[in-house]
Write an enzyme that holds these catalytic residues in place. Structure first.
Site, PDB file in Angstrom:
ATOM      1  CG  HIS A   1      -8.675  -8.079   3.908  1.00 17.53           C
ATOM      2  ND1 HIS A   1      -7.758  -7.191   4.416  1.00 17.53           N
ATOM      3  CD2 HIS A   1      -9.371  -8.535   4.985  1.00 17.53           C
ATOM      4  CE1 HIS A   1      -7.893  -7.113   5.736  1.00 17.53           C
ATOM      5  NE2 HIS A   1      -8.877  -7.929   6.093  1.00 17.53           N
TER       6      HIS A   1
ATOM      7  CG  HIS B   1      -1.757  -1.189   1.412  1.00 13.67           C
ATOM      8  ND1 HIS B   1      -3.098  -1.198   1.061  1.00 13.67           N
ATOM      9  CD2 HIS B   1      -1.484  -2.429   1.895  1.00 13.67           C
ATOM     10  CE1 HIS B   1      -3.613  -2.395   1.329  1.00 13.67           C
ATOM     11  NE2 HIS B   1      -2.649  -3.160   1.835  1.00 13.67           N
ATOM     12  CG  PHE B   2       3.903   1.993  -2.500  1.00 14.95           C
ATOM     13  CD1 PHE B   2       4.270   1.354  -1.325  1.00 14.95           C
ATOM     14  CD2 PHE B   2       4.627   1.729  -3.652  1.00 14.95           C
ATOM     15  CE1 PHE B   2       5.340   0.461  -1.288  1.00 14.95           C
ATOM     16  CE2 PHE B   2       5.712   0.840  -3.629  1.00 14.95           C
ATOM     17  CZ  PHE B   2       6.062   0.210  -2.449  1.00 14.95           C
ATOM     18  NE  ARG B   3      -1.144   3.525   3.723  1.00 11.64           N
ATOM     19  CZ  ARG B   3      -2.003   2.626   4.157  1.00 11.64           C
ATOM     20  NH1 ARG B   3      -3.094   2.357   3.450  1.00 11.64           N
ATOM     21  NH2 ARG B   3      -1.798   1.986   5.290  1.00 11.64           N
TER      22      ARG B   3
ATOM     23  CG  ASP C   1      -0.843  -6.137   4.505  1.00 10.08           C
ATOM     24  OD1 ASP C   1      -1.198  -5.230   3.721  1.00 10.08           O
ATOM     25  OD2 ASP C   1      -1.523  -6.504   5.478  1.00 10.08           O
TER      26      ASP C   1
ATOM     27  CG  HIS D   1      -1.301   3.791   9.224  1.00  7.87           C
ATOM     28  ND1 HIS D   1      -2.311   4.328   8.457  1.00  7.87           N
ATOM     29  CD2 HIS D   1      -1.501   2.448   9.230  1.00  7.87           C
ATOM     30  CE1 HIS D   1      -3.096   3.344   8.012  1.00  7.87           C
ATOM     31  NE2 HIS D   1      -2.619   2.205   8.470  1.00  7.87           N
TER      32      HIS D   1
ATOM     33  CG  HIS E   1      -3.479 -10.261   4.850  1.00  3.66           C
ATOM     34  ND1 HIS E   1      -4.779 -10.701   4.821  1.00  3.66           N
ATOM     35  CD2 HIS E   1      -3.521  -8.987   4.417  1.00  3.66           C
ATOM     36  CE1 HIS E   1      -5.569  -9.737   4.391  1.00  3.66           C
ATOM     37  NE2 HIS E   1      -4.826  -8.678   4.131  1.00  3.66           N
TER      38      HIS E   1
ATOM     39  CG  ASN F   1      -6.417   0.213   0.695  1.00  5.07           C
ATOM     40  OD1 ASN F   1      -5.502  -0.114  -0.043  1.00  5.07           O
ATOM     41  ND2 ASN F   1      -6.367   0.046   2.000  1.00  5.07           N
TER      42      ASN F   1
END
Length: 444
Positions: free
Chosen positions: A180, A63-65, A305, A309, A234, A95
């Site tokens: 997921h 997840h590189f946001r 994964d 944050h 996961h 996401n």
């Protein structure tokens, strides 16, 4: 014979045929020769004596946001972290804000990646109730890693929680779908437990094993009803492994280094909310079951994964604190330490990080040290004993749950399509990452 662009000399190569002492010749970004190549001309030589040469890691869950959450990561910083850790290809998750749910959002990510990412890449498209009719086309677009389903709570509309919607999504397309798998109705029912506890020690109780097994059972039923292959991300519990071991006809399995390395309650007592992730780290019984699944071949792929944050966000009172931790840069060092401790062989690690992802996702010319394949490589020193420190980390989040951990085994150099992009802990090239290709969509 035409001179090689690069000759990697004197290393020990982990190939599909096993561990071999050989030189490796690279031309035009691909592996051109493997063997005794001392007499061959080359524009550049890289001394690999004392080192092992592995296929570059394919991390199929990061997840590189970007877009929308760049304060904690972006495509550039995430890819910097990747190559410093020996990762040469990533599949990025949908996401973000806005979520990657249509062609415009996918194309936007590809445009953002161009000239900024150091590793090769593909982007998942998130399934929603609104885009089911477009999924078959979206999974075939250049740069698409396929479709991602969130059966448990996620961001915005990225939630497919009921069986009818799940089947509609699985009928819309043909490629393997990443999932997921946590049961959303059970998560909603049990959230009060987390709120009452106010402590991350309750995280495995809120998101309990039954939430996982309910979702996996429902997913497998839908996969067989629709004839669709699924990839369960996961996996965390012994019970899931038992179910998935009987479903090799339709399901492949991912585990993460976090779930193989940490255990409850210790990780929550030491790290607090920094150990909070979905699905959660569980107790030693489950960790042991995951290792047994690795040994027995039930596990196909290792994914980080990577879900960064900021520390300020993680410092919020549980359960308002966000779930997720960094991992793309530490995936290989942590797993090399497990190799050093005798928990798995180097060859099995390469299968999980190179051969397995190539096989499961049908990447074209990636994940193996073979003639004609892309020269995506990582040179590692299996004897190096070192300490993971914050100063080595490239993630914009600026922290790792493994800070202070001493490990044995270190990436020394990372090559993407024959070009050295990281060496001795430093970035040494311009961003050259480009979209990867998949065998199932080469007609695109």
């Amino acid at each position: 014979m035409q001179p090689f662009d690069l000759l990697i000399a004197g290393g020990r190569l982990v190939t599909p045929g096993g561990l071999v002492a050989a030189d490796l010749g690279i031309w035009d970004g691909r592996i051109a020769a493997i063997g005794a190549l001392d007499g061959q001309a080359a524009a550049e030589r890289l001394d690999a004596r004392g080192l092992h040469v592995l296929p570059g890691v394919i991390d199929s869950q990061v997840h590189f946001r970007e877009p929308g959450l760049e304060h904690k990561e972006d495509l550039a910083s995430g890819s910097d972290a990747a190559v410093l850790g020996g990762v040469t290809t990533v599949f990025e998750m949908p996401n973000t804000n806005p979520a990657t749910t249509d062609a415009q959002a996918l194309d936007d990510k590809l445009e953002r990646a161009s000239g900024r990412m150091r590793c090769d890449h593909a982007f998942y498209v998130g399934a929603t109730a609104e885009n089911v009719g477009q999924l078959a086309e979206l999974e075939r677009r250049p740069g698409s890693a396929g479709i991602k389903i969130f059966m448990g709570s996620s961001t915005g509309s990225l939630l497919v929680e009921d069986d009818a919607s799940l089947e509609r999504v699985l009928r819309a397309g043909a490629r393997r779908v990443a999932v997921h798998a946590e049961d959303e109705p059970r998560l909603r029912t049990r959230k009060a437990l987390a709120e009452a506890a106010g402590d991350p020690l309750a995280h495995p109780e809120w998101r309990d094993v039954e939430a996982a097994t309910l979702a996996v059972t429902r997913l497998l039923r839908a996969a067989r009803a629709t004839g669709r292959r699924v990839h369960v991300l996961h996996v965390t519990s012994a019970e899931e492994i038992e179910i998935l071991a009987q479903a090799r006809d339709v399901a492949s399995v991912e585990v993460t280094p976090h779930h193989l390395t940490m255990q409850a309650p210790d990780c929550y007592q030491r790290l607090g909310t920094r150990a909070q992730m979905n699905p959660p780290v569980r107790d030693a019984r489950h960790r042991d079951a995951l290792w047994q699944a690795v040994a027995e071949g039930v596990v196909d792929v290792l994914g980080s994964d990577h879900a960064p944050h900021t520390l300020d966000e993680k410092a919020k009172p549980y359960p308002a604190s966000p779930s997720g931790m960094t991992g793309v840069q530490t995936l290989l060092p942590v797993m090399l330490d497990h190799v050093a401790q005798g928990r798995l062989s180097l060859e099995r690690l390469v299968d999980l990080t190179g051969h397995g992802p190539q096989r499961i996702f049908q990447l074209a010319g990636k994940g193996r040290i073979m003639r004609g394949y892309d020269a995506d490589l990582v040179l590692v020193d299996l004897e190096a004993r070192w300490r993971i420190e914050a100063g080595w980390l490239a993630s914009r989040a600026g922290w790792s749950p493994y800070e202070g951990m001493t490990v044995t085994g270190r990436p020394v150099a990372t090559l993407v399509r024959g070009q050295v992009v990281a060496r001795d802990g430093e970035l040494v090239s311009d961003p050259i990452g480009r979209p990867v290709r998949f065998l199932e969509t080469l007609s695109c």
